[in-house]
Design a protein around this motif. Structure first.
Motif, PDB file in Angstrom:
ATOM      1  N   ALA A 120       0.595  -1.219   0.396  1.00  0.00           N
ATOM      2  CA  ALA A 120       0.220  -0.057  -0.137  1.00  0.00           C
ATOM      3  C   ALA A 120       0.854   1.400  -0.087  1.00  0.00           C
ATOM      4  CB  ALA A 120      -0.636   0.238   1.734  1.00  0.00           C
ATOM      5  N   ARG A 121       0.229   2.458  -0.681  1.00  0.00           N
ATOM      6  CA  ARG A 121       1.418   3.684  -0.422  1.00  0.00           C
ATOM      7  C   ARG A 121       0.321   4.692  -0.947  1.00  0.00           C
ATOM      8  NH1 ARG A 121       2.587   4.661  -6.488  1.00  0.00           N
ATOM      9  NH2 ARG A 121       2.482   2.696  -7.701  1.00  0.00           N
ATOM     10  N   ARG A 122       0.895   5.799  -1.200  1.00  0.00           N
ATOM     11  CA  ARG A 122      -0.082   6.981  -1.530  1.00  0.00           C
ATOM     12  C   ARG A 122      -0.026   7.281  -2.921  1.00  0.00           C
ATOM     13  NH1 ARG A 122       3.231   9.388   3.274  1.00  0.00           N
ATOM     14  NH2 ARG A 122       4.299  10.851   0.784  1.00  0.00           N
ATOM     15  N   THR A 123      -0.245   7.846  -3.206  1.00  0.00           N
ATOM     16  CA  THR A 123      -0.069   8.406  -4.953  1.00  0.00           C
ATOM     17  C   THR A 123       0.841   9.410  -5.014  1.00  0.00           C
ATOM     18  OG1 THR A 123      -1.547  10.433  -4.648  1.00  0.00           O
ATOM     19  CG2 THR A 123      -2.699   8.460  -4.951  1.00  0.00           C
ATOM     20  N   ASP A 124       1.433   9.665  -4.201  1.00  0.00           N
ATOM     21  CA  ASP A 124       2.319  10.308  -4.826  1.00  0.00           C
ATOM     22  C   ASP A 124       4.133   9.884  -4.364  1.00  0.00           C
ATOM     23  OD1 ASP A 124       2.385  10.701  -0.956  1.00  0.00           O
ATOM     24  OD2 ASP A 124       2.770  12.858  -1.371  1.00  0.00           O
ATOM     25  N   GLN A 125       3.373   8.316  -3.716  1.00  0.00           N
ATOM     26  CA  GLN A 125       4.846   7.634  -2.789  1.00  0.00           C
ATOM     27  C   GLN A 125       4.998   6.155  -4.673  1.00  0.00           C
ATOM     28  OE1 GLN A 125       3.546   5.601  -0.181  1.00  0.00           O
ATOM     29  NE2 GLN A 125       5.088   6.493   1.510  1.00  0.00           N
ATOM     30  N   ALA A 126       6.337   6.369  -4.950  1.00  0.00           N
ATOM     31  CA  ALA A 126       7.479   5.624  -5.470  1.00  0.00           C
ATOM     32  C   ALA A 126       7.169   3.720  -5.192  1.00  0.00           C
ATOM     33  CB  ALA A 126       8.517   5.751  -5.800  1.00  0.00           C
ATOM     34  N   PRO A 127       6.289   2.881  -6.212  1.00  0.00           N
ATOM     35  CA  PRO A 127       6.466   1.645  -5.770  1.00  0.00           C
ATOM     36  C   PRO A 127       7.133   0.948  -5.013  1.00  0.00           C
ATOM     37  CG  PRO A 127       6.144   1.329  -7.757  1.00  0.00           C
ATOM     38  CD  PRO A 127       6.954   3.058  -7.683  1.00  0.00           C
ATOM     39  N   ALA A 128       8.777   1.869  -4.892  1.00  0.00           N
ATOM     40  CA  ALA A 128       9.281   1.238  -3.986  1.00  0.00           C
ATOM     41  C   ALA A 128       9.633   1.371  -2.471  1.00  0.00           C
ATOM     42  CB  ALA A 128      11.107   1.564  -4.525  1.00  0.00           C
ATOM     43  N   SER A 164     -19.696   0.979  -7.446  1.00  0.00           N
ATOM     44  CA  SER A 164     -19.533   2.877  -6.923  1.00  0.00           C
ATOM     45  C   SER A 164     -18.014   2.935  -7.133  1.00  0.00           C
ATOM     46  CB  SER A 164     -20.035   2.997  -5.427  1.00  0.00           C
ATOM     47  OG  SER A 164     -19.415   1.966  -4.771  1.00  0.00           O
ATOM     48  N   GLU A 165     -17.458   4.194  -6.560  1.00  0.00           N
ATOM     49  CA  GLU A 165     -16.033   4.470  -6.310  1.00  0.00           C
ATOM     50  C   GLU A 165     -15.732   3.437  -5.280  1.00  0.00           C
ATOM     51  OE1 GLU A 165     -13.324   8.322  -4.918  1.00  0.00           O
ATOM     52  OE2 GLU A 165     -14.915   8.047  -4.146  1.00  0.00           O
ATOM     53  N   PRO A 166     -14.485   2.474  -5.631  1.00  0.00           N
ATOM     54  CA  PRO A 166     -13.705   1.672  -4.830  1.00  0.00           C
ATOM     55  C   PRO A 166     -12.810   2.832  -3.705  1.00  0.00           C
ATOM     56  CG  PRO A 166     -12.842   1.994  -6.588  1.00  0.00           C
ATOM     57  CD  PRO A 166     -13.727   2.885  -7.428  1.00  0.00           C
ATOM     58  N   VAL A 167     -13.798   1.682  -2.098  1.00  0.00           N
ATOM     59  CA  VAL A 167     -13.101   2.786  -1.228  1.00  0.00           C
ATOM     60  C   VAL A 167     -12.024   1.090  -0.344  1.00  0.00           C
ATOM     61  CG1 VAL A 167     -15.243   4.393  -1.432  1.00  0.00           C
ATOM     62  CG2 VAL A 167     -15.474   2.174   0.075  1.00  0.00           C
ATOM     63  N   VAL A 168     -11.471   2.198   1.072  1.00  0.00           N
ATOM     64  CA  VAL A 168     -11.214   1.288   1.985  1.00  0.00           C
ATOM     65  C   VAL A 168     -11.129   1.704   2.764  1.00  0.00           C
ATOM     66  CG1 VAL A 168      -8.666   2.274   1.111  1.00  0.00           C
ATOM     67  CG2 VAL A 168      -8.530  -0.237   1.913  1.00  0.00           C
ATOM     68  N   VAL A 169     -11.214   0.987   3.773  1.00  0.00           N
ATOM     69  CA  VAL A 169     -11.238   1.107   5.836  1.00  0.00           C
ATOM     70  C   VAL A 169      -9.767   0.768   5.938  1.00  0.00           C
ATOM     71  CG1 VAL A 169     -11.810   0.881   7.421  1.00  0.00           C
ATOM     72  CG2 VAL A 169     -13.427   1.508   5.881  1.00  0.00           C
ATOM     73  N   ILE A 170      -9.138   1.805   6.503  1.00  0.00           N
ATOM     74  CA  ILE A 170      -7.663   1.312   7.052  1.00  0.00           C
ATOM     75  C   ILE A 170      -7.343   1.210   8.189  1.00  0.00           C
ATOM     76  CG2 ILE A 170      -6.391   2.403   4.760  1.00  0.00           C
ATOM     77  CD1 ILE A 170      -5.835   4.891   6.578  1.00  0.00           C
ATOM     78  N   SER A 171      -6.062   0.808   9.238  1.00  0.00           N
ATOM     79  CA  SER A 171      -6.303   0.634  10.232  1.00  0.00           C
ATOM     80  C   SER A 171      -5.076   2.065  11.181  1.00  0.00           C
ATOM     81  CB  SER A 171      -5.465  -0.322  10.776  1.00  0.00           C
ATOM     82  OG  SER A 171      -4.146  -0.555   9.457  1.00  0.00           O
ATOM     83  N   THR A 194      -6.219  -7.315  -8.338  1.00  0.00           N
ATOM     84  CA  THR A 194      -5.415  -9.137  -9.323  1.00  0.00           C
ATOM     85  C   THR A 194      -4.894  -8.876 -10.677  1.00  0.00           C
ATOM     86  OG1 THR A 194      -7.265 -10.432  -8.366  1.00  0.00           O
ATOM     87  CG2 THR A 194      -5.758 -11.244 -10.063  1.00  0.00           C
ATOM     88  N   THR A 195      -5.657  -8.044 -11.525  1.00  0.00           N
ATOM     89  CA  THR A 195      -5.279  -7.378 -12.590  1.00  0.00           C
ATOM     90  C   THR A 195      -4.353  -6.242 -12.782  1.00  0.00           C
ATOM     91  OG1 THR A 195      -7.532  -6.642 -12.401  1.00  0.00           O
ATOM     92  CG2 THR A 195      -7.028  -8.344 -13.615  1.00  0.00           C
ATOM     93  N   ALA A 196      -4.831  -5.011 -12.241  1.00  0.00           N
ATOM     94  CA  ALA A 196      -4.086  -3.401 -12.068  1.00  0.00           C
ATOM     95  C   ALA A 196      -3.784  -2.913 -11.035  1.00  0.00           C
ATOM     96  CB  ALA A 196      -4.411  -3.264 -14.099  1.00  0.00           C
ATOM     97  N   ARG A 197      -3.080  -2.007 -10.961  1.00  0.00           N
ATOM     98  CA  ARG A 197      -3.427  -1.784 -10.376  1.00  0.00           C
ATOM     99  C   ARG A 197      -3.744  -0.199 -10.079  1.00  0.00           C
ATOM    100  NH1 ARG A 197       0.968  -1.977  -6.121  1.00  0.00           N
ATOM    101  NH2 ARG A 197       2.608  -2.417  -7.254  1.00  0.00           N
ATOM    102  N   GLN A 198      -4.331   0.312  -8.525  1.00  0.00           N
ATOM    103  CA  GLN A 198      -5.965   1.170  -8.775  1.00  0.00           C
ATOM    104  C   GLN A 198      -5.546   1.392  -7.605  1.00  0.00           C
ATOM    105  OE1 GLN A 198      -9.113  -2.015  -9.086  1.00  0.00           O
ATOM    106  NE2 GLN A 198     -10.420   0.216  -8.855  1.00  0.00           N
ATOM    107  N   THR A 199      -6.950   2.783  -7.543  1.00  0.00           N
ATOM    108  CA  THR A 199      -6.761   3.845  -6.472  1.00  0.00           C
ATOM    109  C   THR A 199      -7.593   3.557  -5.610  1.00  0.00           C
ATOM    110  OG1 THR A 199      -7.571   5.880  -7.250  1.00  0.00           O
ATOM    111  CG2 THR A 199      -5.723   5.752  -7.110  1.00  0.00           C
TER     112      THR A 199
END
Length: 268
Positions: A120-128, A164-171, A194-199
């Motif tokens: 998991a990462r922010r949109t402004d972060q690199a995958p690493a 609907s828009e993909p959402v997530v709850v985080i700890s 499974t297929t591609a990265r998304q936000t």
């Protein structure tokens, strides 16, 4: 009969050596017993301390009155839309049972012996720069059934659909690591489906849950929770909380089979 002096001396020496060895062995045995007793006492003391530590740890959820039953939704038998509807009907059937306060499903159960993680990462972060998190796919009722406290925002609910828009709850730990000193509510989180990265838009923050151990630092940097209608999972654990009397897992299993006889529930 007389004994030669040399023989007598040798015999006496052997006798003294035998007596000395026996005395040494007895002393060594006593010392060993004392040492063993000390180690045992110390071990018992540390065991007691460890037990008290475990008992004092908060797992992040409540186990009293909780019943769990696993079931699978086979892909060859159910297309995705039918599978989502089937899981919904299973949850509704168990929720209607007498004495059930809340019911939901999850594909990852704390202390259930399974592991599932993602980056998991922010949109402004690199995958690493991504952090590894426990990956939960749940239904809205899961949080109430497990009594996982909400810290900010909202739980997953009926507004979150397949369209609907993909959402997530985080700890809480994810929030603190990715957005230190800031509110992550409404921010975007990059997750790998499974297929591609998304936000996914962050809808809420819940308390951290111990997934595999009550002691020590958690293996991963927190947890993410996505709704099952926006995921492709087919293996679930139903979690149901009874209000007072103990809930029989066999009755819950029967309720699951009552929705579709092709389902084969088993103990979680």
């Amino acid at each position: 009969a007389s004994v030669p002096l040399s023989a007598a001396v040798r015999g006496a020496a052997r006798g003294r050596a035998t007596v000395g060895l026996a005395r040494y062995m007895r002393r060594a045995l006593v010392v060993g017993q004392v040492a063993a007793a000390f180690v045992l006492t110390a071990t018992m003391g540390w065991t007691l301390v460890s037990l008290m530590t475990v008992l004092s740890e908060d797992p992040g959820f409540t186990t009293s009155g909780l019943v769990t039953v696993r079931f699978d939704v086979p892909r060859p038998l159910y297309p995705d839309s039918e599978a989502r509807d089937l899981v919904r009907r299973v949850i509704e059937s168990v929720t209607r049972m007498s004495g059930v306060e809340a019911a939901g499903v999850t594909h990852l159960l704390p202390f259930g012996g399974r592991t599932a993680a993602l980056a998991a990462r922010r949109t402004d972060q690199a995958p690493a720069e991504a952090i590894t998190a426990w990956n939960y796919v749940v239904s809205p009722g899961y949080f109430d059934a497990m009594q996982v406290p909400l810290r900010a925002g909202r739980y997953l609910d009926a507004r979150d659909t397949a369209e609907s828009e993909p959402v997530v709850v985080i700890s809480r730990r994810i929030a603190e690591r990715l957005w230190p000193g800031e509110s992550p509510i409404g921010r975007q989180l990059v997750l790998p489906p499974t297929t591609a990265r998304q936000t996914f838009r962050v809808a809420g923050i819940v308390e951290d849950v111990r997934q595999a151990s009550l002691t020590g630092v958690t293996r991963y940097g927190g947890a993410t929770y996505r709704t099952y209608v926006q995921a492709a999972e087919r293996s679930f654990t139903l979690t149901a909380r009874a209000s007072s009397a103990a809930l029989d897992p066999a009755i819950v299993s029967a309720a699951i089979r009552g929705v579709d006889v092709r389902l084969a529930p088993y103990d979680a």
